[in-house]
Design a protein around this motif. Sequence first.
Motif, PDB file in Angstrom:
ATOM      1  N   ILE A  50      -4.956  -6.379  -0.793  1.00 47.39           N
ATOM      2  CA  ILE A  50      -3.758  -5.424  -0.627  1.00 47.39           C
ATOM      3  C   ILE A  50      -3.238  -4.892  -2.061  1.00 47.39           C
ATOM      4  CG2 ILE A  50      -1.662  -5.073   0.373  1.00 47.39           C
ATOM      5  CD1 ILE A  50      -2.713  -6.963   2.665  1.00 47.39           C
ATOM      6  N   GLY A  51      -2.867  -5.810  -2.975  1.00 51.64           N
ATOM      7  CA  GLY A  51      -2.448  -5.474  -4.226  1.00 51.64           C
ATOM      8  C   GLY A  51      -3.343  -4.625  -4.933  1.00 51.64           C
ATOM      9  N   MET A  52      -4.732  -4.946  -4.791  1.00 52.63           N
ATOM     10  CA  MET A  52      -5.543  -3.913  -5.557  1.00 52.63           C
ATOM     11  C   MET A  52      -5.719  -2.813  -5.006  1.00 52.63           C
ATOM     12  SD  MET A  52      -9.824  -4.550  -6.197  1.00 52.63           S
ATOM     13  CE  MET A  52      -9.498  -6.065  -6.738  1.00 52.63           C
ATOM     14  N   ALA A  71      -5.400   5.969   3.494  1.00 49.89           N
ATOM     15  CA  ALA A  71      -5.686   4.630   2.855  1.00 49.89           C
ATOM     16  C   ALA A  71      -4.291   3.964   2.715  1.00 49.89           C
ATOM     17  CB  ALA A  71      -5.895   5.127   1.399  1.00 49.89           C
ATOM     18  N   HIS A  72      -3.236   4.553   2.894  1.00 52.96           N
ATOM     19  CA  HIS A  72      -2.015   3.861   2.842  1.00 52.96           C
ATOM     20  C   HIS A  72      -1.760   3.149   4.457  1.00 52.96           C
ATOM     21  CE1 HIS A  72       2.322   3.068   2.114  1.00 52.96           C
ATOM     22  NE2 HIS A  72       2.760   3.581   3.150  1.00 52.96           N
ATOM     23  N   GLU A  95     -11.515  -4.410   3.864  1.00 54.61           N
ATOM     24  CA  GLU A  95     -11.954  -2.777   4.287  1.00 54.61           C
ATOM     25  C   GLU A  95     -11.028  -1.654   3.890  1.00 54.61           C
ATOM     26  OE1 GLU A  95     -15.029  -2.161   6.058  1.00 54.61           O
ATOM     27  OE2 GLU A  95     -15.137  -4.096   5.205  1.00 54.61           O
ATOM     28  N   ALA A  96      -9.594  -2.324   3.991  1.00 56.95           N
ATOM     29  CA  ALA A  96      -8.679  -1.073   3.502  1.00 56.95           C
ATOM     30  C   ALA A  96      -8.936  -1.221   1.936  1.00 56.95           C
ATOM     31  CB  ALA A  96      -7.329  -1.860   3.927  1.00 56.95           C
TER      32      ALA A  96
END
Length: 388
Positions: free
Chosen positions: A253-255, A290-291, A329-330
Motif C-alpha cells: 500500500i505504501g509503494m 487505483a486510489h 493487486e492494488a
Amino acid sequence: MTSQIETDEHKALREAVAALGKKYGRDYITRTVAEGRAPTELWQEAGKLGYLGVNLSEEYGGGGGGITDLSIVLEELGAAGSPLLMLVVSPAICGTVISRFGTEEQKRAWLPGLSDGSRLMAFGITEPDAGSNSHRITTTARRDPDTGDWLLTGRKVFISGVDIADAVLIVGRTEDARTGRLKPCLFIVPTDAGGFHKQPIDMELSAAEKQFELVLDDVRLPADALVGDEDAGLLQLFAGLNPERIMTAAFAIGMGRYALSKAIEYARDRTVWKTPIGAHQAIAHPLAQAHIDLELAHLMMQKAAHLYDAGDDIGAGEAANMAKYAAGEACVRAVDQSVHTLGGNGLTREFGLASLITAARVARIAPVSREMILNYVSHQTLGLPKSY
C-alpha cells in the motif's frame, strides 16, 4: 492515507513517521541501492525514535502497541518512497514470535535490540523445494546425545537481510519421539555460527536489502536456541506469518501510494494543447480507480491488524491473507498506471518509477503467492474441496 476510524494516537504516529520518511525519501533509497548497502541511517533513526519496536512490549524497550502501529510505520515510510523491508522481518515476524513464545532469557536478549535497532534478526523458512508448502521443509535438527545441543542441517533461499542480521530465526523440523514424524520448530541461529554459510542471490529486483541462500552444515546450537514449545511448532510459526502478511500489505500500500502521488503530480502539471493531461478522463479515471483499490486494501489491512492485536488468530489469518492479496493487486495496478501516465518519462531514472514495476510484484509473490491465498479462501472460508 489517514482514516477517521484511526485513534488520535495512530494519526499522530502516521504524521510523525511520514515526516521521517520525507526527510529521507526515494533518493536516499536509490542511493543506498547504487552503493550496494543497507539503509542503515534510516533504520537507526527509526529505532532511536521508537518506531522499529512500536509493536513490542514496553517491558522490553518497545512501544507497547501492536501490528496496527507497526503497519502504519511501514506504510508511511513506503508512501514517502523509503520503505524498510526488514520491518516485515525483524520486529514483525521475529519480534512477535519471541514475544509470544520465547523464554524470559530470549526476550531480554533480543527484544530490546530489535526495538531500538541495535540488533536485527532475519527469518528463514523458504527452501529450494519447499516454497508455499511448509510441510515439505527438509531442514532438520537433531539432538547431540552427549551434550544436549542441537545440530541443524539444511538449505534456505530468498532470505532477506542476512548480511546485516545478527541472527536468523530458522524454521526447521525435529523428529517426534512418539510418532517418528517430523514437526516444525523454530531456532535462533547466530549468523557467525560455525557451519552457517550465506551466498547472495543475483536479483533483478532493485532493493536495498539483499537476498541470500543459506547452507546450514551441522550448525551446533545450544539447547536454549529453540524458541517455544517443541510440540507447538505450527502454532508458533503462524503467529509470525500472520503479521508478515499484514506487513506485506502495508509495504504494498505504501509503494502504491508513492507511485500514485507521482502520477497525480505529473497529471496536474503536464500540459498538452493548453490543458493538463489530468483533466482528461482517460488519464483521471484509471488513477481514481487505483486510489479506490488502495483504499479498499487499506481497510482490509486495518481489519486484519486489529483482529491480530485483539488476539483473534483465526480471524486475523483469514483477514491477513485477504489484505495481502488485495494490497498486492492494488499495488501492481497503481504502479503500472502511474508509469503509464508518465509515458516515456515513466521509464526514466529521473522520475524513479520504472524500478517499482519489478518491486511491486514482490507483494504478489511473497511471502505467499496470490494463488495460494485463493486456495486458502476457497478451502477455509468457502468450504470448497481441495484439488491437492
